[in-house]
Design a protein around this motif. Structure first.
Motif: not given
Length: 276
Positions: A220-221, A223-224, A253-254, A256-257, A261
């Motif tokens: 997540i880190e 990807a953000e 990438e969004t 992926t996040v 989650n």
């Protein structure tokens, strides 16, 4: 008339030792000392049994894990793939490589140090000598750690016996943790040995949960960070085709996040959970 005298042969030449083993004589020798042999055998057997009985029981808990499926979305190639690599976005990574990384992270010094500190396992890892089954509590070595005061003992040189991060990781990997992989089907087995059957199960569950959370937070880190970078580049370009490329990368990438989650078991899915 010449007289010849016979020269005697050396004693070594005349002596021919008998190299054959007389089995009857050997057996007779052993039979004569049979009581000594029996007594020594009994003493060593009794000592071995006594040593085994004095040693505490070691319990092992196993968790069988399956690698989570990698993202099966469409692969972006050509110009999009090149831009993704420049942006630090790996769009070709599958679940298998992520599993390999997770398996190595699970045994790494940094992860295990954080794991032990987070769950406050310093004393159980290095200062226990037994497990009290009736009271379900640890039996600590008082010379190393005092559970009432929470203080660590001191060595002969006056140095504190409180373990360092390296001591904790080294002891944990040598005495407790074992990670193996079945090369045929990719299944991963996480095993924990412990004096306590309850702790063996609990530590195994914590390891599986923590490695999933660690890999989820890392992805997540990353990807953000990629999304923020792509948004900056999107604002800098005025070319419609390039904007479309950046929009697709941001979308990926969004996603992926969002998937990170949403999944409870991010990298490893539990096939057979740990039990006492």
């Amino acid at each position: 008339m010449t007289r010849y005298e016979r020269i005697p042969e050396p004693s070594e030449a005349r002596y021919q030792p008998d190299d054959e083993i007389d089995l009857r004589e050997l057996f007779a020798t052993l039979w004569a000392g049979k009581w000594i042999i029996i007594l020594i055998t009994i003493l060593f057997a009794a000592a071995g049994v006594a040593y085994a009985l004095c040693k505490p029981d070691i319990y092992q808990s196993n968790a069988l894990l399956a690698p989570a499926d990698g993202e099966s979305g469409g692969r972006l190639g050509g110009q999009l793939g090149s831009l993704a690599s420049l942006a630090g976005v790996n769009i070709g990574e599958d679940g298998s490589s992520n599993t390999v990384i997770a398996k190595e992270v699970l045994q790494s010094r940094a992860f295990l140090t954080e794991f032990i500190r987070r769950h406050e396992l310093e004393a159980p890892v290095v200062a226990t000598k037994a497990w009290n089954t009736r009271q379900s509590e640890w039996v600590y070595d008082r010379e190393i750690y005092n559970p009432e005061t929470g203080e660590w003992g001191t060595g002969e040189n006056g140095d504190s016996l409180q373990p360092t991060n390296w001591d904790l990781v080294k002891t944990f990997k040598a005495n407790h943790l074992s990670v193996s992989e079945n090369k045929d089907n990719g299944m991963v087995t996480v095993s924990v040995k412990n004096l306590s059957p309850l702790a063996a199960k609990q530590w195994t569950e914590w390891l599986v949960k923590d490695i999933n959370e660690h890999m989820r937070a890392t992805d997540i880190e990353e990807a953000e960070a990629s999304i923020n970078y792509l948004k900056v580049k999107l604002d800098e370009t005025k070319i419609a085709g390039m904007q479309q490329v950046f929009y697709q990368l941001i979308e990926r990438e969004t996603r992926t996040v969002m998937l990170a989650n949403a999944q409870q078991e991010y990298v490893f899915k539990t096939v057979d959970p740990a039990v006492v």
